[in-house]
Design an enzyme around this catalytic site. Sequence first.
Site, PDB file in Angstrom:
ATOM      1  N   ASN A  17       0.842  -1.215   0.000  1.00 33.40           N
ATOM      2  CA  ASN A  17       0.000   0.000   0.000  1.00 33.40           C
ATOM      3  C   ASN A  17       0.869   1.254   0.000  1.00 33.40           C
ATOM      4  O   ASN A  17       0.528   2.251  -0.638  1.00 33.40           O
ATOM      5  CB  ASN A  17      -0.955  -0.015   1.195  1.00 33.40           C
ATOM      6  CG  ASN A  17      -2.188  -0.840   0.908  1.00 33.40           C
ATOM      7  OD1 ASN A  17      -3.022  -0.455   0.101  1.00 33.40           O
ATOM      8  ND2 ASN A  17      -2.297  -2.006   1.546  1.00 33.40           N
ATOM      9  N   MET A  93       0.977  -2.157  12.166  1.00 29.48           N
ATOM     10  CA  MET A  93       0.278  -3.081  13.053  1.00 29.48           C
ATOM     11  C   MET A  93       0.365  -2.691  14.530  1.00 29.48           C
ATOM     12  O   MET A  93       0.546  -3.549  15.384  1.00 29.48           O
ATOM     13  CB  MET A  93       0.812  -4.498  12.828  1.00 29.48           C
ATOM     14  CG  MET A  93       0.529  -5.015  11.434  1.00 29.48           C
ATOM     15  SD  MET A  93      -1.248  -4.900  11.017  1.00 29.48           S
ATOM     16  CE  MET A  93      -1.291  -5.735   9.440  1.00 29.48           C
ATOM     17  N   LEU A  96      -2.559   3.259  17.866  1.00 28.95           N
ATOM     18  CA  LEU A  96      -1.986   4.574  18.156  1.00 28.95           C
ATOM     19  C   LEU A  96      -2.404   5.051  19.548  1.00 28.95           C
ATOM     20  O   LEU A  96      -3.526   4.817  19.989  1.00 28.95           O
ATOM     21  CB  LEU A  96      -2.445   5.593  17.102  1.00 28.95           C
ATOM     22  CG  LEU A  96      -2.201   5.231  15.641  1.00 28.95           C
ATOM     23  CD1 LEU A  96      -2.465   6.440  14.751  1.00 28.95           C
ATOM     24  CD2 LEU A  96      -0.810   4.681  15.397  1.00 28.95           C
ATOM     25  N   HIS A 112      -7.836  -1.050   5.652  1.00 33.84           N
ATOM     26  CA  HIS A 112      -8.106  -2.323   6.331  1.00 33.84           C
ATOM     27  C   HIS A 112      -8.731  -3.301   5.338  1.00 33.84           C
ATOM     28  O   HIS A 112      -9.616  -2.914   4.558  1.00 33.84           O
ATOM     29  CB  HIS A 112      -9.051  -2.096   7.522  1.00 33.84           C
ATOM     30  CG  HIS A 112      -9.296  -3.350   8.291  1.00 33.84           C
ATOM     31  ND1 HIS A 112      -8.357  -3.887   9.150  1.00 33.84           N
ATOM     32  CD2 HIS A 112     -10.343  -4.203   8.297  1.00 33.84           C
ATOM     33  CE1 HIS A 112      -8.827  -5.007   9.666  1.00 33.84           C
ATOM     34  NE2 HIS A 112     -10.028  -5.223   9.165  1.00 33.84           N
ATOM     35  N   ASP A 144      -9.407   6.709  14.682  1.00 32.32           N
ATOM     36  CA  ASP A 144      -9.746   7.226  16.013  1.00 32.32           C
ATOM     37  C   ASP A 144      -9.134   6.285  17.050  1.00 32.32           C
ATOM     38  O   ASP A 144      -8.293   5.446  16.705  1.00 32.32           O
ATOM     39  CB  ASP A 144     -11.272   7.404  16.162  1.00 32.32           C
ATOM     40  CG  ASP A 144     -12.012   6.083  16.098  1.00 32.32           C
ATOM     41  OD1 ASP A 144     -11.356   5.021  16.117  1.00 32.32           O
ATOM     42  OD2 ASP A 144     -13.260   6.120  16.034  1.00 32.32           O
ATOM     43  N   GLY A 146     -10.212   3.719  18.599  1.00 34.12           N
ATOM     44  CA  GLY A 146     -10.553   2.298  18.584  1.00 34.12           C
ATOM     45  C   GLY A 146      -9.735   1.512  17.567  1.00 34.12           C
ATOM     46  O   GLY A 146      -8.903   2.071  16.852  1.00 34.12           O
ATOM     47  N   VAL A 147     -10.007   0.210  17.496  1.00 31.16           N
ATOM     48  CA  VAL A 147      -9.321  -0.633  16.508  1.00 31.16           C
ATOM     49  C   VAL A 147     -10.189  -0.691  15.245  1.00 31.16           C
ATOM     50  O   VAL A 147     -11.252  -1.323  15.245  1.00 31.16           O
ATOM     51  CB  VAL A 147      -9.093  -2.061  17.070  1.00 31.16           C
ATOM     52  CG1 VAL A 147      -8.448  -2.946  16.004  1.00 31.16           C
ATOM     53  CG2 VAL A 147      -8.230  -1.998  18.312  1.00 31.16           C
ATOM     54  N   ASP A 148      -9.759  -0.004  14.211  1.00 29.06           N
ATOM     55  CA  ASP A 148     -10.462   0.013  12.918  1.00 29.06           C
ATOM     56  C   ASP A 148     -11.907   0.517  13.039  1.00 29.06           C
ATOM     57  O   ASP A 148     -12.813  -0.008  12.384  1.00 29.06           O
ATOM     58  CB  ASP A 148     -10.441  -1.398  12.280  1.00 29.06           C
ATOM     59  CG  ASP A 148      -9.025  -1.907  12.063  1.00 29.06           C
ATOM     60  OD1 ASP A 148      -8.165  -1.104  11.675  1.00 29.06           O
ATOM     61  OD2 ASP A 148      -8.775  -3.101  12.292  1.00 29.06           O
ATOM     62  N   GLU A 177      -7.403  -2.354  -2.489  1.00 26.48           N
ATOM     63  CA  GLU A 177      -6.742  -1.454  -1.529  1.00 26.48           C
ATOM     64  C   GLU A 177      -5.866  -0.458  -2.274  1.00 26.48           C
ATOM     65  O   GLU A 177      -5.876   0.744  -1.987  1.00 26.48           O
ATOM     66  CB  GLU A 177      -5.880  -2.264  -0.549  1.00 26.48           C
ATOM     67  CG  GLU A 177      -6.662  -3.187   0.367  1.00 26.48           C
ATOM     68  CD  GLU A 177      -5.774  -3.867   1.403  1.00 26.48           C
ATOM     69  OE1 GLU A 177      -4.826  -3.231   1.895  1.00 26.48           O
ATOM     70  OE2 GLU A 177      -6.033  -5.040   1.721  1.00 26.48           O
TER      71      GLU A 177
END
Length: 209
Positions: A17, A93, A96, A112, A144, A146-148, A177
Amino acid sequence: MKADGRIGILISGRGSNMEALLRAAEEGRIPAVVAVVISNEPDAPGLRKAQERGVETLLLDHRKARDKEEQDRRIVAALEERRVDLVCLAGYMKILTPGLLKAYPGRILNIHPSLLPAFPGLDAQRKALEHGVRYSGATVHLVDAGVDTGPIVLQAVVPVEPEDTPVTLADRILEQEHRIYPEAVRLLLEGRLNVEGRRVRILACRERD
Ligand code: GAR
């Protein structure tokens, strides 16, 4: 967002990517330069690929930081030093920390390999197969805490074939992607994303001004 944006790309691995974004920048399909590629993994193949394209790379091995906060402080310092205004996670991976999120509010994108909110986290393609879905795909979203979970910018759908393995499905998704990530970056840099809560409206060029 300025038309001549400066992008920082974070990777942990292969970097396909990242390459799609580098190609798009080189070919003028996104109004930006890639200022730096940062990897948290010393062996990430993407590091060499970026170097071969003449892009500055930086290895910030997370094992050498005291904790996640310190690691992200090092990343923010490196990005700010290079006057980066948009951060693209490309197979990065790590989750943040609030410090990094606050430094780039609304200016961190992630790709994702599923149609979020289905199958967040690791092994999205295997989870999709195991669940028996007929369609999966790719999602570019704003990041944000959260995870994805952040607001969705673009999605692309691919069929799941009966003979698919996680690898064949991943390859089919990856093609999409590479198409939608540069497109999402372009929209953001052109100031054409209007975010209201979870919903992202894509403005036509003339609506922007
Ligand atoms: C891509 O499929 C990307 O969507 C996925 O990792 C792969 C990285 O490939 N990211 C995630 O699963 C993030 N939750 P690449 O290094 O060749 O771009």
